[in-house]
Design a protein around this motif. Structure first.
Motif, PDB file in Angstrom:
ATOM      1  N   VAL A  87       0.841  -1.195   0.000  1.00 15.51           N
ATOM      2  CA  VAL A  87       0.000   0.000   0.000  1.00 15.51           C
ATOM      3  C   VAL A  87       0.884   1.256   0.000  1.00 15.51           C
ATOM      4  O   VAL A  87       0.556   2.248  -0.643  1.00 15.51           O
ATOM      5  N   SER A  88       2.007   1.202   0.706  1.00 21.85           N
ATOM      6  CA  SER A  88       2.870   2.384   0.819  1.00 21.85           C
ATOM      7  C   SER A  88       3.397   2.851  -0.544  1.00 21.85           C
ATOM      8  O   SER A  88       3.587   4.051  -0.752  1.00 21.85           O
ATOM      9  N   TYR A  89       3.601   1.937  -1.473  1.00 17.47           N
ATOM     10  CA  TYR A  89       4.039   2.321  -2.820  1.00 17.47           C
ATOM     11  C   TYR A  89       3.010   3.257  -3.461  1.00 17.47           C
ATOM     12  O   TYR A  89       3.344   4.304  -4.008  1.00 17.47           O
ATOM     13  N   PHE A  90       1.742   2.887  -3.365  1.00 20.58           N
ATOM     14  CA  PHE A  90       0.677   3.694  -3.962  1.00 20.58           C
ATOM     15  C   PHE A  90       0.422   4.968  -3.165  1.00 20.58           C
ATOM     16  O   PHE A  90       0.082   6.002  -3.741  1.00 20.58           O
ATOM     17  N   ALA A  91       0.598   4.901  -1.847  1.00 21.94           N
ATOM     18  CA  ALA A  91       0.416   6.095  -1.016  1.00 21.94           C
ATOM     19  C   ALA A  91       1.476   7.150  -1.344  1.00 21.94           C
ATOM     20  O   ALA A  91       1.167   8.349  -1.439  1.00 21.94           O
ATOM     21  N   ILE A  92       2.704   6.718  -1.551  1.00 23.03           N
ATOM     22  CA  ILE A  92       3.764   7.669  -1.912  1.00 23.03           C
ATOM     23  C   ILE A  92       3.505   8.246  -3.300  1.00 23.03           C
ATOM     24  O   ILE A  92       3.677   9.450  -3.523  1.00 23.03           O
ATOM     25  N   ASN A  93       3.073   7.417  -4.241  1.00 25.47           N
ATOM     26  CA  ASN A  93       2.728   7.932  -5.577  1.00 25.47           C
ATOM     27  C   ASN A  93       1.591   8.940  -5.489  1.00 25.47           C
ATOM     28  O   ASN A  93       1.597   9.962  -6.170  1.00 25.47           O
ATOM     29  N   TRP A  94       0.594   8.650  -4.646  1.00 21.26           N
ATOM     30  CA  TRP A  94      -0.542   9.547  -4.465  1.00 21.26           C
ATOM     31  C   TRP A  94      -0.080  10.891  -3.908  1.00 21.26           C
ATOM     32  O   TRP A  94      -0.481  11.944  -4.393  1.00 21.26           O
TER      33      TRP A  94
END
Length: 104
Positions: free
Chosen positions: A41-48
Motif C-alpha cells: 500500500v505504501s508504494y501507492f500512497a507515496i505515488n498519491w
C-alpha cells in the motif's frame, strides 16, 4: 491567522512541487531496489502524495497536460490502495482459493 491561496508566494508552490518530484524519485528508487515494493500500500500512497504535491505546485504555473497526468496518478494510486486494502481484509483461505489453491 487565516491565509488565502492568493497570498502564498509562488516559491512555496514550487517547493511543494519539488517535494512531489522528490517523492516520485524516492518511490522509483525503492521500486528498483526492492522486488515486492509495488505490492505494498505504501508504494501507492507515496505515488498519491507525489502526484498531489506536483499538482499543488502546478497552481503557480499551470500546465494542463501535466495536471492531467497528476490527476491520472492520483486516481490510479487510489485504485491501487483500495485494491490492496481489500486484499488485506480478505481471509487467508479466500485469498489462496483465488490463486488456484484448494484445501484438501
Amino acid at each position: 491567522m487565516i491565509t488565502t491561496w492568493g497570498s502564498i508566494s509562488p516559491e512555496v508552490f514550487d517547493a511543494i512541487g519539488i517535494a512531489g518530484f522528490a517523492l516520485y524519485v524516492l518511490n522509483y528508487g525503492l521500486l528498483t531496489l526492492q522486488r515486492d515494493w509495488s505490492a505494498r500500500v505504501s508504494y501507492f500512497a507515496i505515488n498519491w502524495m507525489a502526484a498531489s504535491f506536483v499538482l499543488i505546485g502546478l497552481t503557480s504555473s499551470f500546465n494542463l497536460a501535466s495536471a492531467m497526468i497528476q490527476i491520472f496518478w492520483i486516481v490510479i494510486s487510489t485504485v491501487g490502495i483500495v485494491i490492496r486494502m481489500r486484499r488485506r481484509r480478505q481471509p487467508r483461505f479466500e485469498s489462496m482459493r483465488n490463486r488456484g489453491f484448494t484445501p484438501t
